[in-house]
Design an enzyme around this catalytic site. Sequence first.
Site: not given
Ligand code: GCO
Ligand code: MG
Length: 402
Positions: A147, A159, A210, A212, A236, A262, A283, A339, A402
């Site tokens: 990634r 991020y 990602d 995010h 992602e 996630e 995820r 991951e 975020w």
């Molecule tokens: C990822 C996630 C993490 C999250 C984190 C939050 O893809 O691994 O986005 O970076 O931000 O797990 O607690």
């Molecule tokens: Mg993520």
Amino acid sequence: MKITDARVIVCSPGRNFVTLKITTEDGIYGLGDATLNGRELAVVSYLRDHVVPLLIGRDARRIEDLWQYLYKGAYWRRGPVTMTAIGAVDVALWDILGKAANMPVYRLLGGASREGVLVYGHANGTTIDETTDAVADYIRLGYRAVRAQSGVPGLTTTYGVGRGTMYYEPAQKGMPEEATWSTERYLTAVPPLFARLRETFGPDLHLLHDAHHRLTPIEAARLGKDLEPHRLFWLEDVVPAELQESFRLIRQHTTTPLAVGEVFGSIHDCELLIREHLIDYIRATVVHAGGLTHLRKIANLAEIHHVRTGCHGATDLSPVCMAAALHFDLSVHNFGIQEYMRHTDETDRVFPHHYRFEDGLMHPGEAPGLGVDIDEILAAKYPYERAYLPTNRKEDGTVHSW
Ligand code: GCO
Ligand code: MG
């Protein structure tokens, strides 16, 4: 096989972890991860105050029944705190069952469907040059999937960038950090990063990214389209997925594979996404989606709709979750990728484990149960420290995801 004891262990070997330890009358114990990043103590209380009293005296082998009892018995359904707590109980019970049967958990789940579990690591850098070097480092370590996240010119923080290359940890002790955001700058910065990575590393490397949860559906569609020439493995969390229907629009515009989930806690968070084939990878993971019992149901639904799994595996998921995820990944038919963000040495010492990485693949090992333990004496040396994930604001001060 009656449950005689259940204890919640909170420790902070580099970062906070919550672990549930369930012991049975014959002395076998099992572990479950109950870590909810930035809101850890809410799960501690849910378990200690409301779940542990319900466990004592119950048969540890009735895993499905206990899952339904905790889920339906709470009346208040779903939500990250509830699902993380139920997940911890569930995983600890699978660990106990594996130890009692003298088998690794993946065998109880149907046995290995593959020789090893494809994992991806996190490469990041402030500039495209730095990120390219970081990707090269991962390739040298044997990774087949990486990634990539790079700094966005004009923004002070981005991020996925910063605080370590082999180990990225977004949560910070003390009060939450405030990051800044500009969708325009981000959408301009990402395509050249992947153009460079494809040009440098050729067609075989799996590249992931990602977003995010930061874009709107039409912005996400544009990013997916712009990235098509660079053939990503996945893009992602392009939009916050509370509105599952929003993926219909994105899907109409791009063939870049999409991953999401996630932050999902249950099958109901992704049922439409899966049923309408709006995503390619789900995820959801063991710790936040109700344990192995519930995650298998999500994966089974996904299987019939050609959606593969891609479990979350950031550092805030403890080695107990990592082990459980690897047993799941090895056994489930429609596995896609896992991951794998490495934990610090401090964390690994507190949670000794049998899983291993070799040639870009991982394996949970052959130890009975999950193959992971907790050194409680060492854990006690790392007391809980309040920490928060960052918050985010646009350049004009408006709060953003975020
Ligand atoms: C990822 C996630 C993490 C999250 C984190 C939050 O893809 O691994 O986005 O970076 O931000 O797990 O607690
Ligand atoms: Mg993520």
